[in-house]
Design an enzyme around this catalytic site. Sequence first.
Site, PDB file in Angstrom:
ATOM      1  N   HIS A   1       0.788  -1.081  -0.024  1.00 31.30           N
ATOM      2  CA  HIS A   1      -0.013   0.022   0.214  1.00 31.30           C
ATOM      3  C   HIS A   1       0.872   1.264  -0.140  1.00 31.30           C
ATOM      4  CE1 HIS A   1      -3.834  -2.396   1.545  1.00 31.30           C
ATOM      5  NE2 HIS A   1      -3.017  -3.396   2.324  1.00 31.30           N
TER       6      HIS A   1
HETATM    7  O1  RIB Z   1      -4.930  -0.199   4.447  1.00 32.34           O
HETATM    8  C1  RIB Z   1      -3.852  -0.013   4.923  1.00 32.34           C
HETATM    9  C2  RIB Z   1      -3.130   0.692   5.038  1.00 32.34           C
HETATM   10  O2  RIB Z   1      -2.801   0.826   6.615  1.00 32.34           O
HETATM   11  C3  RIB Z   1      -2.214   0.888   4.871  1.00 32.34           C
HETATM   12  O3  RIB Z   1      -0.992   2.422   5.474  1.00 32.34           O
HETATM   13  C4  RIB Z   1      -1.455   0.224   6.698  1.00 32.34           C
HETATM   14  O4  RIB Z   1      -0.049   0.406   6.274  1.00 32.34           O
HETATM   15  C5  RIB Z   1      -2.281   0.646   7.266  1.00 32.34           C
HETATM   16  O5  RIB Z   1      -1.581   1.791   7.930  1.00 32.34           O
END
Ligand code: RIB
Length: 312
Positions: free
Chosen positions: A242
């Site tokens: 992500h």
């Molecule tokens: O949903 C994904 C996000 O939530 C990413 O930033 C992961 O690190 C968590 O913080």
Amino acid sequence: MSRRIIIDTDPGQDDAVAILLALASPDEIEVLGITAVAGNVPLALTQKNARIVCELAGRTDIRIFAGCDRPLERPLITAEHVHGKTGLNGPTLPDPTMPLQDAHGVDFIIETLRQEPPGTVTLCPLGPLTNIATAFARAPDIVGRVQEIVLMGGAYFEVGNITPSAEFNIYVDPHAADAVFRSGVPVTVMSLDVTHKALVTRPRNDAFRAIGNRVGEAVAAMTDFFERFDKEKYGSEGAPLHDPCVTAYLIRPELFTGRHINVEVETTSPLTLGMTVADWWRVTKRAPNAMFMGTIDDDGYFALLTERLARL
Ligand code: RIB
Ligand code: CA
């Protein structure tokens, strides 16, 4: 033209890779500082993990600040089930020796935006938006001075990953997210719609490990740990990476495409709390307030990551 950024983060293995990518790209990114926020794990761990990652990159010069330890209104929800007890499970990394700055992360955000010329600082939130919203509420004068907010959060076609309708970063602090999306600051959104197309498959993680430096080894070990949750839940070939979508966008924006649309955040409904209601088809008259990304050149993304991590 390099970007001068503040990374606001809740490490988190994917946050760690986003930070490493930024630190490996000094021609494109100048990291003014890193502010930790409670999210994946409590603040005491996110600030520690941010220091662990900077030491892994050999960057003990980076100033790291502890920010807010809980959301604006809701109780803190964490994600040890995804990231492990430490938030950085996978590699064995030494405890940090570099110092945590004395100032509060929110004060650092405020002071930096007041000191730097208007429109020259980009905020890169990788976790719940508590620090950003708190800074805006405490110092409204800084809002107009932000160049851009490039954040990881939200979802539209992918809907939720922590509830059926909400993505984790937005769900943990929906009130903060609502304030940020209403702030008027140019916001670029790397939602699950993009990050779920950026999966760390086995060949891609093998390429990280094959870099042959301690960063490549650590990132591969982080992914080996981090991926088990998503692979089991989604039956996918790998975990979505992500947060590095945020720093990759600053280096190679052409890897992404999206639409400038209206995005609003649900802050009251128990059923859909934290949902990002993205008007992707422009069916409302609500004014566009976000560049909502929808696609990624995932091969290009992982090639960039592998090439840059090899520089550390
Ligand atoms: O949903 C994904 C996000 O939530 C990413 O930033 C992961 O690190 C968590 O913080
Ligand atoms: Ca994160």
